[in-house]
Design a protein around this motif. Structure first.
Motif: not given
Length: 281
Positions: A132, A225, A228, A253, A257, A260, A265
């Motif tokens: 992310s 994600g 995202d 996700v 993440m 979630e 992950f």
């Protein structure tokens, strides 16, 4: 400088006089974890035991977070809250732990720290995981909402700022995000308004690193994600500009993440780092 009480087993490194709290567990190749904004090293509790089966795990609290020092954020020439200062925190932890070279996993704000560290000291990074993440300056819609978070902090206080921040679009995949669960309540209890504001300033106002990505030499995994939306294109840019990088889009996700879909992950991270029970496809 204010900070929360110290727990047993926590060590403190020093970066330019700022105490940085960290802990260590497990054995094997070192892996250092860089946490997201408004939380602290306890965000990795979901993954700590599993990661420590394969690695010597180092978790640290960024300055302004958790049990590290929370320097005053009043404007001055030697601002303690800068992206380079965050990278210095990471280096101080590795130096204090006697680790010359490590794999680095950064999430959101922590990914900015990991990126800056890998750009400044590429020789100290074995493998790099950016989850992310954004190397460029944040897009204007995120910056605009960030200003609202700061206003809530100033007008209504720290708990209201937490509620507003974690109620935003970045965290739509987290159950009960309208209420602070035990993990977020714990982070809030260790937070301070000046630490929150200082870390947020780094998160939102930091300069772009997109033009320096070619300085990163470590094999790199960019995790993003599927939902995202502000970060998908950025993940592609990083995968293109970092010399040895791959991008993985985690289906179903968004930004958060690791919460979630924690098992997926963890699978992606450990597979990339070479866990023997998770061969890479």
């Amino acid at each position: 400088m204010g900070n929360a009480g110290t727990n047993a087993g926590v060590r403190h490194a020093r970066a330019d006089g700022v105490r940085i709290a960290y802990d260590s567990m497990g054995e094997g190749p070192p892996l250092v974890l860089c946490h997201a904004f408004a939380v602290d090293r306890t965000m990795w509790d979901l993954h700590r035991a599993r990661f420590a089966e394969h690695h010597r795990l180092l978790r640290f609290d960024q300055r302004g977070s958790g049990e590290s020092d929370h320097p005053n954020d009043a404007p001055r020439d030697d601002d303690p809250y800068t992206l380079d200062g965050f990278a210095d925190d990471l280096r101080a932890v590795l130096d204090d732990a006697g680790v010359e070279r490590a794999s680095v996993l950064g999430f959101s704000m922590g990914a900015a720290t990991a990126l800056r560290f890998a750009i400044r000291w590429p020789e100290r990074v074995d493998r790099l995981v950016l989850a992310s993440a954004m190397a460029s300056r944040l897009p204007q819609p995120i910056i605009d909402r960030a200003r609202k978070v700061e206003r809530v902090l100033d007008e209504d206080g720290l708990e209201a700022a937490y509620q507003f921040y974690f109620g935003g679009a970045l965290f739509e995949g987290i159950p009960d995000r309208g209420e602070l669960g035990p993990e977020l309540s714990g982070a809030l209890g260790r937070a301070t308004p000046h630490g929150f504001r200082g870390c947020y300033r780094v998160t939102i106002d930091r300069p772009s690193m997109a033009g320096e990505l070619n300085r990163i030499t470590a094999p790199t995994l960019v995790l993003v994600g599927e939902h995202d939306v502000h970060y998908l294109e950025e993940a592609e840019l990083m995968a293109e500009r970092i010399v040895e990088a791959e991008r993985v889009v985690v289906s179903g996700v968004g930004h958060a993440m690791s919460v979630e879909a924690p098992e997926r992950f963890g699978d992606e991270v450990l597979r990339f780092l070479g866990a023997p029970d998770l061969p890479r496809p």
